[in-house]
Design an enzyme around this catalytic site. Structure first.
Site, PDB file in Angstrom:
ATOM      1  N   SER A 271      51.027  64.334  37.136  1.00 26.97           N
ATOM      2  CA  SER A 271      49.885  65.265  37.217  1.00 26.97           C
ATOM      3  C   SER A 271      50.352  66.680  37.550  1.00 26.97           C
ATOM      4  O   SER A 271      49.907  67.653  36.925  1.00 26.97           O
ATOM      5  CB  SER A 271      48.845  64.787  38.228  1.00 26.97           C
ATOM      6  OG  SER A 271      49.427  64.515  39.482  1.00 26.97           O
ATOM      7  N   HIS A 301      50.416  55.970  37.445  1.00 25.68           N
ATOM      8  CA  HIS A 301      50.281  57.127  38.347  1.00 25.68           C
ATOM      9  C   HIS A 301      49.011  56.925  39.184  1.00 25.68           C
ATOM     10  O   HIS A 301      48.880  55.916  39.875  1.00 25.68           O
ATOM     11  CB  HIS A 301      50.293  58.401  37.488  1.00 25.68           C
ATOM     12  CG  HIS A 301      50.404  59.692  38.240  1.00 25.68           C
ATOM     13  ND1 HIS A 301      50.890  59.779  39.520  1.00 25.68           N
ATOM     14  CD2 HIS A 301      50.071  60.981  37.884  1.00 25.68           C
ATOM     15  CE1 HIS A 301      50.865  61.052  39.922  1.00 25.68           C
ATOM     16  NE2 HIS A 301      50.362  61.795  38.949  1.00 25.68           N
ATOM     17  N   HIS A 347      58.330  53.354  43.442  1.00 27.94           N
ATOM     18  CA  HIS A 347      58.186  54.807  43.265  1.00 27.94           C
ATOM     19  C   HIS A 347      59.396  55.353  42.526  1.00 27.94           C
ATOM     20  O   HIS A 347      60.498  54.835  42.672  1.00 27.94           O
ATOM     21  CB  HIS A 347      58.044  55.528  44.616  1.00 27.94           C
ATOM     22  CG  HIS A 347      57.425  56.871  44.487  1.00 27.94           C
ATOM     23  ND1 HIS A 347      58.165  58.006  44.259  1.00 27.94           N
ATOM     24  CD2 HIS A 347      56.125  57.266  44.522  1.00 27.94           C
ATOM     25  CE1 HIS A 347      57.345  59.032  44.163  1.00 27.94           C
ATOM     26  NE2 HIS A 347      56.111  58.623  44.319  1.00 27.94           N
ATOM     27  N   ARG A 356      52.470  58.216  53.304  1.00 28.11           N
ATOM     28  CA  ARG A 356      51.028  58.280  53.008  1.00 28.11           C
ATOM     29  C   ARG A 356      50.411  56.886  53.149  1.00 28.11           C
ATOM     30  O   ARG A 356      49.243  56.738  53.490  1.00 28.11           O
ATOM     31  CB  ARG A 356      50.791  58.830  51.585  1.00 28.11           C
ATOM     32  CG  ARG A 356      51.347  60.232  51.372  1.00 28.11           C
ATOM     33  CD  ARG A 356      51.257  60.676  49.927  1.00 28.11           C
ATOM     34  NE  ARG A 356      52.017  59.799  49.039  1.00 28.11           N
ATOM     35  CZ  ARG A 356      52.037  59.887  47.721  1.00 28.11           C
ATOM     36  NH1 ARG A 356      51.309  60.821  47.109  1.00 28.11           N
ATOM     37  NH2 ARG A 356      52.766  59.058  46.987  1.00 28.11           N
ATOM     38  N   ASP A 402      48.980  54.340  46.958  1.00 25.21           N
ATOM     39  CA  ASP A 402      47.854  53.652  46.337  1.00 25.21           C
ATOM     40  C   ASP A 402      47.651  52.227  46.838  1.00 25.21           C
ATOM     41  O   ASP A 402      46.603  51.628  46.606  1.00 25.21           O
ATOM     42  CB  ASP A 402      48.044  53.638  44.809  1.00 25.21           C
ATOM     43  CG  ASP A 402      48.084  55.050  44.255  1.00 25.21           C
ATOM     44  OD1 ASP A 402      47.215  55.841  44.645  1.00 25.21           O
ATOM     45  OD2 ASP A 402      48.995  55.356  43.472  1.00 25.21           O
TER      46      ASP A 402
HETATM   47  N1  AMX Z   1      56.187  45.808  40.017  1.00 24.80           N
HETATM   48  C1  AMX Z   1      56.949  45.266  39.054  1.00 24.80           C
HETATM   49  N2  AMX Z   1      57.998  45.860  38.487  1.00 24.80           N
HETATM   50  C2  AMX Z   1      58.316  47.076  38.932  1.00 24.80           C
HETATM   51  C3  AMX Z   1      57.619  47.718  39.965  1.00 24.80           C
HETATM   52  C4  AMX Z   1      56.494  47.040  40.500  1.00 24.80           C
HETATM   53  N3  AMX Z   1      55.720  47.587  41.443  1.00 24.80           N
HETATM   54  N4  AMX Z   1      58.177  48.914  40.200  1.00 24.80           N
HETATM   55  C5  AMX Z   1      59.213  49.040  39.346  1.00 24.80           C
HETATM   56  N5  AMX Z   1      59.289  47.934  38.574  1.00 24.80           N
HETATM   57  C6  AMX Z   1      60.216  47.674  37.476  1.00 24.80           C
HETATM   58  C7  AMX Z   1      60.026  48.726  36.391  1.00 24.80           C
HETATM   59  O1  AMX Z   1      58.898  48.406  35.571  1.00 24.80           O
HETATM   60  C8  AMX Z   1      61.355  48.663  35.683  1.00 24.80           C
HETATM   61  O2  AMX Z   1      61.354  47.502  34.884  1.00 24.80           O
HETATM   62  P1  AMX Z   1      62.077  47.488  33.422  1.00 24.80           P
HETATM   63  O3  AMX Z   1      63.512  47.842  33.687  1.00 24.80           O
HETATM   64  O4  AMX Z   1      61.849  46.111  32.945  1.00 24.80           O
HETATM   65  O5  AMX Z   1      61.370  48.539  32.618  1.00 24.80           O
HETATM   66  C9  AMX Z   1      62.331  48.424  36.845  1.00 24.80           C
HETATM   67  O6  AMX Z   1      61.550  47.847  37.911  1.00 24.80           O
HETATM   68  C10 AMX Z   1      63.009  49.671  37.353  1.00 24.80           C
HETATM   69  O7  AMX Z   1      61.996  50.608  37.670  1.00 24.80           O
HETATM   70  P2  AMX Z   1      62.207  51.652  38.866  1.00 24.80           P
HETATM   71  O8  AMX Z   1      63.325  52.536  38.486  1.00 24.80           O
HETATM   72  O9  AMX Z   1      62.248  50.954  40.159  1.00 24.80           O
HETATM   73  O10 AMX Z   1      60.805  52.455  38.852  1.00 24.80           O
HETATM   74  P3  AMX Z   1      60.390  53.687  37.933  1.00 24.80           P
HETATM   75  O11 AMX Z   1      60.904  54.936  38.558  1.00 24.80           O
HETATM   76  O12 AMX Z   1      60.740  53.466  36.510  1.00 24.80           O
HETATM   77  O13 AMX Z   1      58.796  53.635  38.022  1.00 24.80           O
HETATM   78  C11 AMX Z   1      56.715  53.364  39.124  1.00 24.80           C
HETATM   79  C12 AMX Z   1      58.102  54.018  39.179  1.00 24.80           C
HETATM   80  C13 AMX Z   1      55.874  53.927  40.269  1.00 24.80           C
HETATM   81  C14 AMX Z   1      56.034  53.749  37.806  1.00 24.80           C
HETATM   82  C15 AMX Z   1      56.888  51.827  39.258  1.00 24.80           C
HETATM   83  O14 AMX Z   1      57.438  51.511  40.506  1.00 24.80           O
HETATM   84  C16 AMX Z   1      55.582  51.081  39.064  1.00 24.80           C
HETATM   85  O15 AMX Z   1      55.208  50.784  37.914  1.00 24.80           O
HETATM   86  N6  AMX Z   1      54.849  50.747  40.167  1.00 24.80           N
HETATM   87  C17 AMX Z   1      53.556  50.129  40.073  1.00 24.80           C
HETATM   88  C18 AMX Z   1      52.486  51.131  39.673  1.00 24.80           C
HETATM   89  C19 AMX Z   1      52.197  52.087  40.820  1.00 24.80           C
HETATM   90  O16 AMX Z   1      51.995  51.692  41.950  1.00 24.80           O
HETATM   91  N7  AMX Z   1      52.110  53.389  40.495  1.00 24.80           N
HETATM   92  C20 AMX Z   1      51.742  54.417  41.489  1.00 24.80           C
HETATM   93  C21 AMX Z   1      52.924  55.299  41.916  1.00 24.80           C
HETATM   94  C22 AMX Z   1      52.475  56.376  42.873  1.00 24.80           C
HETATM   95  C23 AMX Z   1      51.576  57.368  42.191  1.00 24.80           C
HETATM   96  O17 AMX Z   1      51.991  58.077  41.288  1.00 24.80           O
HETATM   97  N8  AMX Z   1      50.307  57.419  42.540  1.00 24.80           N
END
Ligand code: AMX
Length: 464
Positions: A271, A301, A347, A356, A402
């Site tokens: 964002s 996000h 994250h 947070r 979140d």
């Molecule tokens: N559940 C399951 N798998 C997860 C995970 C979770 N909460 N967090 C990361 N992973 C997985 C990724 O999907 C990725 O899998 P892949 O290699 O098969 O594609 C692997 O772990 C490595 O990812 P990462 O480097 O740890 O995370 P990232 O930087 O690529 O992504 C984020 C970060 C937040 C998108 C991810 O942790 C996620 O999808 N979390 C759940 C959604 C969420 O809570 N989003 C809110 C974030 C905060 C915000 O912006 N408001």
């Protein structure tokens, strides 16, 4: 990696440049925010000019092929003044942690949580405001809060099944009919003055967001009835809660905390980066902010706060309100095996529990320690991280902001989880618009990083 390798003499020179002494000294008692910025901006422009003159070609990082395919993770490519995120410690707003902000920022009379008005002042000026300065902002936002008729009409015409974030983004987009920046640009204003109308638009937009958001809430879930009005003697969060239809003082305190902590998370998140990028094309603050809100509406996000509640509901329907640790673990594994993420965990930058999350957990322990959903969220906090670690790929198994916000809203009766990201969006305006004002004050150019095709990248890698 050659990061800022500098000589002792250059270090001294850097120290002189980096200590924002002049900004701190200017912490005037004036309640006129625009006047304070008018004084600060030329000094900051000079400081950055001198810094760029002596260090413009200093290397601060390097880019690997993996970074380019990996969502640009870790590339230092943006300047963002209001906040910086540390992987272990979490967010600092102008150098201040969340507990420090909770302590230092002015509160409402009888309240214990910081007022978001104060956080906005801190984000845009770098100074902790006085009570009088915060009161002046509350008053100013109340005075700027009315919506033009066409925006109210559009909001009232939206179908109820349209997601609240789509309504939010669309309403903000059409509010650009009121843009002072558009008027200033088309009348040939000199670019050194752009920040002034960007500031006016930002203040107007922040003031109007609670009215837009509350109208969406009442229209979508309460048959369009009971929208409260703005009281110029009350603070921004009080007015927002009142318009939404909530008068419980604890809920209003929660809003003050919520709107403070969701405001900013440095510049690279979807964002914030989107607002900065779109703003760099000199799109006005309404268009830039609406674009950022479309990014916030993604489930990885901001929509994650909705997804957490959807996931918890599914969990409760499948394993009950108070499952055993083993049943909970099994449910988490089923989520992962079906190719979905555990929402609210992980994250891109953080590597520890999000502060947070922690401050919302503390709020829950103070106000709702025996709530069954809070107990479930606390149990999830115990079980999810080891499971995510066991996958061997998740870089951060800890909860983010979140994972906790929804349970607090549910407790106070706001059950409509599809609405939660709108609250996040109202708060996010404080950080991204503070930054947008500085983007124009510093005359940052249109953003245009270089992209390569895979073939060209392979050639470059071979030659390296
Ligand atoms: N559940 C399951 N798998 C997860 C995970 C979770 N909460 N967090 C990361 N992973 C997985 C990724 O999907 C990725 O899998 P892949 O290699 O098969 O594609 C692997 O772990 C490595 O990812 P990462 O480097 O740890 O995370 P990232 O930087 O690529 O992504 C984020 C970060 C937040 C998108 C991810 O942790 C996620 O999808 N979390 C759940 C959604 C969420 O809570 N989003 C809110 C974030 C905060 C915000 O912006 N408001």
């Amino acid at each position: 990696m050659a990061l800022f390798r500098v000589s002792a003499a250059r270090c001294l020179e850097l120290q002189k440049l980096s200590a924002p002494v002049i900004l701190r000294q200017l912490s005037s008692e004036s309640t006129d925010l625009k006047k304070i910025l008018t004084e600060k901006i030329p000094q900051e422009q000079e400081r950055i000019k001198a810094f760029r003159k002596s260090h413009g070609s200093t290397k601060v990082g390097e880019v690997t092929v993996d970074m380019m395919y990996g969502g640009m993770r870790g590339i230092k490519g943006l300047v963002w003044e209001p906040s910086v995120l540390d992987a272990d410690e979490g967010i600092r707003f102008r150098g201040k942690s969340i507990p420090e902000c909770q302590k230092l920022l002015p509160k409402a009379q009888g309240g214990g949580e910081p007022l978001p008005e104060g956080l906005f002042w801190l984000l845009i000026t770098g100074d902790v405001p006085t009570d009088a300065q915060v009161k002046a902002i509350s008053k100013e936002w109340a005075a700027r809060s009315s919506l033009p008729a066409h925006v109210t009409k559009a909001l009232n015409d939206f179908p109820k099944h349209l997601h609240p974030m789509s309504q939010f983004s669309a309403a903000i987009t059409i509010l650009n009919s009121e843009s002072e920046f558009v008027k200033a640009y088309s009348s040939g204003t000199h670019k050194s003055k752009y920040w002034e109308s960007i500031y006016e638009d930002s203040m107007n937009l922040i003031a109007k967001l609670p009215v837009i958001a509350a109208t969406i809430y009442r229209n979508t879930y309460k048959n369009g009835k009971g929208l409260g009005s703005v009281d110029s003697g009350k603070d921004w969060s009080w007015n927002f809660a009142n318009m939404l239809g909530y008068d419980n003082p604890e809920f209003i305190e929660l809003m003050r905390l919520y709107l403070t902590i969701h405001s900013d998370h440095e510049g690279g998140n979807v964002s914030a980066h989107t607002v900065h990028l779109v703003g760099s094309a000199l799109s006005d603050p309404y268009l830039s902010f609406a674009a950022g809100m479309n990014g916030l509406a993604g489930p990885l996000h901001g929509l994650a706060n909705q997804e957490v509640l959807v996931w918890l509901e599914k969990l409760r329907s499948q394993v009950g309100d108070a499952p055993s640790d083993d049943k909970l673990k099994e449910f988490i594994w089923n989520t992962l095996k079906s190719g979905q993420v555990v929402p609210g965990y992980g994250h891109a930058v953080l590597r520890k529990t999000d502060p947070r999350y922690t401050c919302q957990r503390e709020f829950a322990m103070k106000h709702l320690p025996n709530d069954p959903l809070f107990k479930l969220v606390a149990q999830v906090y115990k079980i999810v991280p080891p499971v995510l670690l066991e996958t061997g790929k998740v870089k951060n198994p800890w909860p983010n902001v979140d994972a906790h916000s929804g349970v607090l809203l549910q407790y106070y009766g706001m059950k409509e989880m599809n609405y939660y990201t709108v609250l996040f969006g109202v708060s996010r305006a404080l950080g991204v618009l503070a930054s947008l004002v500085w983007d124009r004050a510093l005359g940052l150019p249109i953003e245009r990083p270089k992209s390569l095709s895979t073939d060209l990248l392979m050639k470059a890698a071979k030659a390296a």
